[in-house]
Write a protein that holds these residues in place. Structure first.
Motif, PDB file in Angstrom:
ATOM      1  N   LEU A 213     -44.611 -39.718 -52.452  1.00 17.26           N
ATOM      2  CA  LEU A 213     -45.006 -38.809 -51.607  1.00 17.26           C
ATOM      3  C   LEU A 213     -44.407 -37.429 -52.154  1.00 17.26           C
ATOM      4  O   LEU A 213     -44.767 -36.492 -51.923  1.00 17.26           O
ATOM      5  CB  LEU A 213     -44.044 -39.061 -50.250  1.00 17.26           C
ATOM      6  CG  LEU A 213     -44.621 -40.341 -49.635  1.00 17.26           C
ATOM      7  CD1 LEU A 213     -43.976 -40.366 -48.465  1.00 17.26           C
ATOM      8  CD2 LEU A 213     -45.900 -40.290 -49.523  1.00 17.26           C
ATOM      9  N   ASP A 214     -43.578 -37.485 -53.016  1.00 17.09           N
ATOM     10  CA  ASP A 214     -42.901 -36.333 -53.856  1.00 17.09           C
ATOM     11  C   ASP A 214     -43.973 -35.594 -54.722  1.00 17.09           C
ATOM     12  O   ASP A 214     -44.113 -34.509 -54.530  1.00 17.09           O
ATOM     13  CB  ASP A 214     -41.692 -36.523 -54.657  1.00 17.09           C
ATOM     14  CG  ASP A 214     -40.454 -36.902 -53.599  1.00 17.09           C
ATOM     15  OD1 ASP A 214     -40.373 -36.567 -52.608  1.00 17.09           O
ATOM     16  OD2 ASP A 214     -39.504 -37.640 -54.373  1.00 17.09           O
ATOM     17  N   HIS A 217     -46.500 -33.811 -52.428  1.00 18.62           N
ATOM     18  CA  HIS A 217     -46.150 -32.547 -51.802  1.00 18.62           C
ATOM     19  C   HIS A 217     -46.140 -31.680 -52.762  1.00 18.62           C
ATOM     20  O   HIS A 217     -46.496 -30.426 -52.629  1.00 18.62           O
ATOM     21  CB  HIS A 217     -44.396 -32.616 -51.310  1.00 18.62           C
ATOM     22  CG  HIS A 217     -43.814 -31.553 -51.039  1.00 18.62           C
ATOM     23  ND1 HIS A 217     -43.734 -31.039 -49.730  1.00 18.62           N
ATOM     24  CD2 HIS A 217     -43.177 -30.581 -51.713  1.00 18.62           C
ATOM     25  CE1 HIS A 217     -43.184 -30.306 -49.634  1.00 18.62           C
ATOM     26  NE2 HIS A 217     -42.742 -29.712 -50.891  1.00 18.62           N
ATOM     27  N   GLN A 244     -42.691 -37.989 -43.719  1.00 22.07           N
ATOM     28  CA  GLN A 244     -41.443 -38.268 -44.296  1.00 22.07           C
ATOM     29  C   GLN A 244     -40.431 -37.861 -43.282  1.00 22.07           C
ATOM     30  O   GLN A 244     -38.916 -37.896 -43.582  1.00 22.07           O
ATOM     31  CB  GLN A 244     -41.218 -36.926 -45.283  1.00 22.07           C
ATOM     32  CG  GLN A 244     -42.251 -37.226 -46.495  1.00 22.07           C
ATOM     33  CD  GLN A 244     -42.097 -36.055 -47.377  1.00 22.07           C
ATOM     34  OE1 GLN A 244     -42.148 -35.302 -47.307  1.00 22.07           O
ATOM     35  NE2 GLN A 244     -41.668 -36.491 -48.720  1.00 22.07           N
TER      36      GLN A 244
END
Length: 320
Positions: A213-214, A217, A244
Motif C-alpha cells: 500500500l505504501d 500511495h 488504510q
C-alpha cells in the motif's frame, strides 16, 4: 462540316455534356478545397457543408475521408461511422481506412464491429501491429481476457516499443490475477514513456493488489504531483486512504480536489463515503445530493434508482 461551323460561330466545339462535366468539376473543386481550408482553421461546420456539397457532385474517396474526420472532430460519431462504411465499401483494399473505422467503432464501444474490421485487416496483412492492438482492446472491452492477451502479445512481438500495448496487457494480466507479470509490463512501458500518468496509476493498482500500500500511495501521489487535475489519481488515492483506515485524510483530499474542480461529481461521492465513516451523516447526504446533481447518469444515481423517493431516505437506506 457541321462541327466546323459550330466551332466557327460559337467559338467552342464542346457538347452540352462536356460543358456540364467541366462545370461540375469546377464546382466540385471549389466545394472540396473550400472545405479543406475551413477545416484547417477550425470552421468545421462550414467544412462539413462544403464536403457534403462536393460529394453530391462527385463520389470522391479523399473527400469522404475529410468529411469523416470533420464529423469525428465535432463528436458526430454516427455520421462519421456511416461515411467510413461507404469508404471501405468503395475501396475494400485500403487497409488504413479499415483501421481508422475500427478506431471509431472502439470509441463508440462497438467491440464486435472492431473485431470484425480488424480481423479483415489481419487476414490481408498480419504484420500490422495496430490491427492486433485494436482487436486486443476490443476483446478486453468484451472481457474476453484470453483473446485479448493473445492479441496484445502479438502486438508487442511485432512492435516492441508499443507503450499502449504494454499498458493494456498489464491491465489484462491484472484482471487475470497475474500481478507480477502485469508489473513487468508496466515497468517496461515506463521505460518507454516515463511521464505517462496512466502507467503510474496502473502500477499503483498492481501494488494495491499485492498489499504494497505504501508503494501504491507513492504512485498515486506522483501522478498528482505531475498533474493536480487528474481525477482518477484523487479517487484512487482517496480510496486507498480509506482502506488504510484514514477517512479524515481522505475527506481532506477530496475537499482539495473539489476546490480545484467544483464539478467533480466523483469527489463529492467519495467524500460522502469518508464522511459516513466519520459519522458525519448530514455532510455525507449533502455530498451525495451534489454528486447526483452533477452526474445524474452516474454510478451513485444508478445505485438509488427506483429505491428511494426522496433524498432524506437515502442515507437511511445505506447508499454508502
Amino acid at each position: 462540316m457541321g462541327n466546323f461551323f459550330t466551332s466557327l460561330f460559337s467559338g467552342s466545339s464542346e457538347s452540352p455534356e462536356e460543358s456540364k462535366a467541366k462545370e461540375d468539376k469546377k464546382n466540385f473543386d471549389i466545394f472540396k478545397y473550400d472545405g479543406v481550408r475551413a477545416q484547417k482553421i477550425g470552421q468545421v461546420t462550414y467544412a462539413i457543408k462544403c464536403f457534403l456539397e462536393a460529394l453530391k457532385i462527385q463520389s470522391d474517396f479523399e473527400t469522404m475521408g475529410y468529411l469523416a474526420v470533420a464529423y469525428t472532430s465535432v463528436n458526430q460519431l454516427e455520421e462519421a461511422s456511416q461515411v467510413y462504411d461507404q469508404m471501405v465499401e468503395a475501396e475494400p483494399d485500403h487497409l488504413s481506412t479499415w483501421i481508422t473505422r475500427a478506431n471509431l467503432a472502439y470509441m463508440m464501444e462497438r467491440y464486435e464491429s472492431v473485431i470484425e474490421g480488424t480481423t479483415y485487416v489481419i487476414e490481408k496483412d498480419n504484420t500490422l501491429a495496430n490491427a492486433f492492438y485494436l482487436r486486443g482492446k476490443a476483446y478486453q472491452g468484451l472481457s474476453d481476457l484470453l483473446n485479448a492477451l493473445a492479441d496484445l502479445t502479438r502486438t508487442i512481438a511485432l512492435k516492441d516499443d508499443y507503450t499502449e500495448a504494454y499498458l493494456s496487457r498489464a491491465e489484462v494480466l491484472l484482471g487475470m490475477r497475474q500481478a507480477d507479470e502485469a508489473l513487468t509490463d508496466v515497468e517496461k512501458a515506463l521505460e518507454l514513456s516515463p511521464e505517462e500518468e496512466a502507467l503510474y496509476l496502473l502500477r499503483g493498482q498492481i501494488h494495491e493488489s499485492q498489499d504494497n500500500l505504501d508503494a501504491a500511495h507513492e504512485d498515486y501521489q506522483y501522478v498528482l504531483d505531475l498533474n493536480p487535475f487528474n481525477e482518477d489519481a484523487y479517487v484512487m488515492k482517496g480510496k486507498l486512504l480509506i482502506k488504510q483506515g484514514k477517512p479524515a485524510e481522505a475527506a481532506d483530499l477530496f475537499t482539495d480536489a473539489i476546490e480545484l474542480k467544483p464539478d467533480f461529481a466523483k469527489a463529492f461521492a467519495e467524500r460522502g463515503r469518508a464522511y459516513t465513516l466519520l459519522g458525519k451523516s448530514k455532510e455525507a447526504l449533502e455530498d451525495l445530493k451534489q454528486a447526483i446533481e452533477l452526474d445524474p447518469q452516474g454510478e451513485e444515481a444508478k445505485k438509488i434508482e427506483g429505491q428511494h423517493t426522496n433524498f432524506d431516505d437515502m442515507y437511511k437506506g445505506g447508499i454508502f
